[in-house]
Design a protein around this motif. Structure first.
Motif, PDB file in Angstrom:
ATOM      1  N   TYR A  22     -60.688   0.999  41.252  1.00 17.10           N
ATOM      2  CA  TYR A  22     -60.040   3.165  41.286  1.00 17.10           C
ATOM      3  C   TYR A  22     -61.357   3.336  41.174  1.00 17.10           C
ATOM      4  O   TYR A  22     -61.956   2.653  40.074  1.00 17.10           O
ATOM      5  CB  TYR A  22     -59.395   2.636  39.231  1.00 17.10           C
ATOM      6  CG  TYR A  22     -57.678   2.591  38.837  1.00 17.10           C
ATOM      7  CD1 TYR A  22     -57.158   3.101  38.965  1.00 17.10           C
ATOM      8  CD2 TYR A  22     -58.258   0.880  38.106  1.00 17.10           C
ATOM      9  CE1 TYR A  22     -55.694   2.214  38.886  1.00 17.10           C
ATOM     10  CE2 TYR A  22     -56.863   0.707  38.018  1.00 17.10           C
ATOM     11  CZ  TYR A  22     -55.339   0.918  38.026  1.00 17.10           C
ATOM     12  OH  TYR A  22     -54.514   0.322  37.727  1.00 17.10           O
ATOM     13  N   GLY A  23     -61.005   5.078  41.409  1.00 13.83           N
ATOM     14  CA  GLY A  23     -62.427   5.146  41.989  1.00 13.83           C
ATOM     15  C   GLY A  23     -61.718   6.620  40.286  1.00 13.83           C
ATOM     16  O   GLY A  23     -61.589   7.212  41.127  1.00 13.83           O
ATOM     17  N   THR A  24     -62.869   6.000  39.422  1.00 17.68           N
ATOM     18  CA  THR A  24     -62.184   7.364  38.329  1.00 17.68           C
ATOM     19  C   THR A  24     -63.259   8.368  39.137  1.00 17.68           C
ATOM     20  O   THR A  24     -64.375   8.306  38.266  1.00 17.68           O
ATOM     21  CB  THR A  24     -62.191   7.366  37.253  1.00 17.68           C
ATOM     22  OG1 THR A  24     -61.525   5.893  37.310  1.00 17.68           O
ATOM     23  CG2 THR A  24     -61.621   7.357  35.936  1.00 17.68           C
ATOM     24  N   LEU A  25     -63.073   9.394  39.444  1.00 20.77           N
ATOM     25  CA  LEU A  25     -63.976  11.063  39.019  1.00 20.77           C
ATOM     26  C   LEU A  25     -63.982  12.908  38.608  1.00 20.77           C
ATOM     27  O   LEU A  25     -62.294  12.458  38.404  1.00 20.77           O
ATOM     28  CB  LEU A  25     -64.461  10.698  40.604  1.00 20.77           C
ATOM     29  CG  LEU A  25     -65.314  10.090  41.557  1.00 20.77           C
ATOM     30  CD1 LEU A  25     -64.650   9.509  42.951  1.00 20.77           C
ATOM     31  CD2 LEU A  25     -66.550   8.999  41.165  1.00 20.77           C
ATOM     32  N   ASP A  26     -64.660  13.134  38.075  1.00 20.72           N
ATOM     33  CA  ASP A  26     -63.980  14.610  37.844  1.00 20.72           C
ATOM     34  C   ASP A  26     -63.696  15.545  39.001  1.00 20.72           C
ATOM     35  O   ASP A  26     -64.082  14.701  39.968  1.00 20.72           O
ATOM     36  CB  ASP A  26     -65.189  15.170  37.002  1.00 20.72           C
ATOM     37  CG  ASP A  26     -66.246  15.334  37.989  1.00 20.72           C
ATOM     38  OD1 ASP A  26     -67.376  15.260  38.759  1.00 20.72           O
ATOM     39  OD2 ASP A  26     -67.329  15.721  37.588  1.00 20.72           O
ATOM     40  N   ALA A  27     -63.583  16.513  38.852  1.00 25.38           N
ATOM     41  CA  ALA A  27     -62.821  17.459  40.571  1.00 25.38           C
ATOM     42  C   ALA A  27     -64.090  17.418  40.816  1.00 25.38           C
ATOM     43  O   ALA A  27     -63.919  18.420  42.194  1.00 25.38           O
ATOM     44  CB  ALA A  27     -62.329  18.787  39.576  1.00 25.38           C
ATOM     45  N   GLY A  28     -65.399  17.742  40.544  1.00 24.02           N
ATOM     46  CA  GLY A  28     -66.304  18.165  41.915  1.00 24.02           C
ATOM     47  C   GLY A  28     -66.589  16.956  42.619  1.00 24.02           C
ATOM     48  O   GLY A  28     -66.993  17.041  43.977  1.00 24.02           O
ATOM     49  N   TYR A  29     -65.568  15.967  42.937  1.00 25.28           N
ATOM     50  CA  TYR A  29     -65.505  14.861  43.883  1.00 25.28           C
ATOM     51  C   TYR A  29     -63.562  14.774  44.562  1.00 25.28           C
ATOM     52  O   TYR A  29     -63.636  14.122  45.150  1.00 25.28           O
ATOM     53  CB  TYR A  29     -65.457  13.481  43.301  1.00 25.28           C
ATOM     54  CG  TYR A  29     -67.143  13.826  42.662  1.00 25.28           C
ATOM     55  CD1 TYR A  29     -68.336  12.335  43.722  1.00 25.28           C
ATOM     56  CD2 TYR A  29     -67.482  13.225  41.296  1.00 25.28           C
ATOM     57  CE1 TYR A  29     -69.732  12.658  43.129  1.00 25.28           C
ATOM     58  CE2 TYR A  29     -69.014  13.559  40.454  1.00 25.28           C
ATOM     59  CZ  TYR A  29     -69.349  13.104  41.586  1.00 25.28           C
ATOM     60  OH  TYR A  29     -70.763  12.648  41.416  1.00 25.28           O
ATOM     61  N   ASP A  30     -63.646  16.207  44.019  1.00 31.00           N
ATOM     62  CA  ASP A  30     -62.294  16.074  44.818  1.00 31.00           C
ATOM     63  C   ASP A  30     -62.049  16.576  46.557  1.00 31.00           C
ATOM     64  O   ASP A  30     -61.702  18.067  46.528  1.00 31.00           O
ATOM     65  CB  ASP A  30     -61.407  17.412  44.406  1.00 31.00           C
ATOM     66  CG  ASP A  30     -59.924  17.248  44.317  1.00 31.00           C
ATOM     67  OD1 ASP A  30     -59.603  16.462  44.907  1.00 31.00           O
ATOM     68  OD2 ASP A  30     -59.553  18.328  44.167  1.00 31.00           O
ATOM     69  N   ASN A  50     -59.225  19.702  41.998  1.00 31.51           N
ATOM     70  CA  ASN A  50     -59.472  20.897  42.422  1.00 31.51           C
ATOM     71  C   ASN A  50     -59.301  22.088  43.274  1.00 31.51           C
ATOM     72  O   ASN A  50     -59.178  21.465  44.124  1.00 31.51           O
ATOM     73  CB  ASN A  50     -61.103  20.888  42.690  1.00 31.51           C
ATOM     74  CG  ASN A  50     -62.614  22.062  42.875  1.00 31.51           C
ATOM     75  OD1 ASN A  50     -62.013  23.230  42.105  1.00 31.51           O
ATOM     76  ND2 ASN A  50     -63.067  21.636  43.068  1.00 31.51           N
ATOM     77  N   LYS A  51     -58.318  23.096  41.881  1.00 33.90           N
ATOM     78  CA  LYS A  51     -57.943  24.202  42.972  1.00 33.90           C
ATOM     79  C   LYS A  51     -58.616  24.506  43.803  1.00 33.90           C
ATOM     80  O   LYS A  51     -59.747  25.524  43.279  1.00 33.90           O
ATOM     81  CB  LYS A  51     -57.280  24.651  42.445  1.00 33.90           C
ATOM     82  CG  LYS A  51     -55.784  24.611  41.704  1.00 33.90           C
ATOM     83  CD  LYS A  51     -55.000  25.750  41.711  1.00 33.90           C
ATOM     84  CE  LYS A  51     -53.085  25.880  41.089  1.00 33.90           C
ATOM     85  NZ  LYS A  51     -52.618  27.041  40.556  1.00 33.90           N
ATOM     86  N   ARG A  52     -58.906  25.089  45.445  1.00 35.51           N
ATOM     87  CA  ARG A  52     -59.663  25.739  45.918  1.00 35.51           C
ATOM     88  C   ARG A  52     -58.761  27.285  46.862  1.00 35.51           C
ATOM     89  O   ARG A  52     -58.400  27.051  47.589  1.00 35.51           O
ATOM     90  CB  ARG A  52     -60.142  24.878  47.103  1.00 35.51           C
ATOM     91  CG  ARG A  52     -61.012  23.340  46.850  1.00 35.51           C
ATOM     92  CD  ARG A  52     -61.403  23.573  48.076  1.00 35.51           C
ATOM     93  NE  ARG A  52     -62.213  22.105  47.193  1.00 35.51           N
ATOM     94  CZ  ARG A  52     -61.918  21.131  47.500  1.00 35.51           C
ATOM     95  NH1 ARG A  52     -60.974  20.111  47.881  1.00 35.51           N
ATOM     96  NH2 ARG A  52     -62.715  20.149  46.540  1.00 35.51           N
ATOM     97  N   ASN A  53     -58.619  27.769  45.740  1.00 39.12           N
ATOM     98  CA  ASN A  53     -57.548  29.166  46.854  1.00 39.12           C
ATOM     99  C   ASN A  53     -56.803  28.893  47.481  1.00 39.12           C
ATOM    100  O   ASN A  53     -55.923  29.558  48.231  1.00 39.12           O
ATOM    101  CB  ASN A  53     -58.740  29.776  47.706  1.00 39.12           C
ATOM    102  CG  ASN A  53     -59.619  30.392  47.222  1.00 39.12           C
ATOM    103  OD1 ASN A  53     -60.398  30.808  46.022  1.00 39.12           O
ATOM    104  ND2 ASN A  53     -61.250  30.149  48.437  1.00 39.12           N
ATOM    105  N   GLU A  54     -55.992  28.077  46.732  1.00 38.08           N
ATOM    106  CA  GLU A  54     -54.714  27.643  46.649  1.00 38.08           C
ATOM    107  C   GLU A  54     -53.509  28.231  45.805  1.00 38.08           C
ATOM    108  O   GLU A  54     -53.689  28.239  44.852  1.00 38.08           O
ATOM    109  CB  GLU A  54     -54.193  26.416  46.864  1.00 38.08           C
ATOM    110  CG  GLU A  54     -54.923  25.235  47.373  1.00 38.08           C
ATOM    111  CD  GLU A  54     -55.150  23.718  47.422  1.00 38.08           C
ATOM    112  OE1 GLU A  54     -53.987  23.828  46.174  1.00 38.08           O
ATOM    113  OE2 GLU A  54     -55.995  23.166  47.499  1.00 38.08           O
ATOM    114  N   GLY A  55     -51.933  28.845  46.611  1.00 36.13           N
ATOM    115  CA  GLY A  55     -51.071  29.656  46.141  1.00 36.13           C
ATOM    116  C   GLY A  55     -50.193  28.309  45.086  1.00 36.13           C
ATOM    117  O   GLY A  55     -50.468  27.740  45.360  1.00 36.13           O
TER     118      GLY A  55
END
Length: 196
Positions: A22-30, A50-55
């Motif tokens: 498993y690669g367990t990472l936080d939202a900065g690595y999304d 990590n939502k990126r201006n997504e509706g």
């Protein structure tokens, strides 16, 4: 996030005997590239989204699980390694629903990981298994914070070269030695309390 891919490739090349599950990472690595690199290494990506201006996505809940007509979320059931497919089962609310026997409601919903590798990972987002794996990351983060705060790793005066590496090695050596000493003292106290 940019350093994650070279790090993963380096681990794969130099430590090929190390089996990463498993690669367990936080939202900065999304990033999609990190998911793909973990997939090439036969590891599962447990990365916070990590939502990126997504509706808002129609027909999906906040964990990207499909929803029924009445917007009840399907439950993550299992992952098929052979077909790289996540299986979701019908919500419990749908058993008493009048639309349960209609063609709009399905009992099982399958989604291929390749549909969107960021959204569909195994185990499924929001499931108990996913949360348990992601929570293991917090234990490592506590050690990182401890090293930065109490062992002055955030105040390294040398940015590159051998001196910075020596500083880091000494700090981790002292931390591990102190942790080992504390663990041994706890074990001795526990053994002496059982004898008494």
């Amino acid at each position: 996030g940019k350093a994650a891919i070279p790090l993963l490739k380096g681990i794969q090349e130099r430590l090929s005997s190390l089996c990463i599950r498993y690669g367990t990472l936080d939202a900065g690595y999304d990033y999609e590239a990190i998911y793909k690199q973990l997939h090439r290494m036969n590891a599962k990506a447990i990365i916070a989204y990590n939502k990126r201006n997504e509706g808002e996505l129609l027909g999906l809940d906040e964990h990207f699980a499909p929803t029924c007509v009445r917007e009840h979320s399907y439950r993550y059931d299992s992952f098929d390694e052979k077909y790289q497919t996540l299986k979701y089962t019908q919500p419990s609310e749908c058993k008493t629903c009048p639309l349960a026997h209609d063609s709009l409601c399905q009992k099982v919903y399958k989604v291929k990981m390749e549909t969107d590798i960021r959204k569909y990972c195994a185990p499924g987002r929001g499931s108990e298994a996913w949360k348990k794996l992601y929570n293991q990351r917090s234990a490592v983060e506590r050690v990182n914070v401890y090293l930065k705060e109490f062992f002055q790793l955030k105040n390294v005066r040398y940015r590159t070269g051998k001196r910075a590496k020596v500083h880091f090695d000494l700090v981790t050596l002292v931390y591990n030695a102190s942790k080992l000493a504390v663990d041994r003292m706890r074990r001795q106290l526990h053994e002496s309390s059982q004898i008494a």
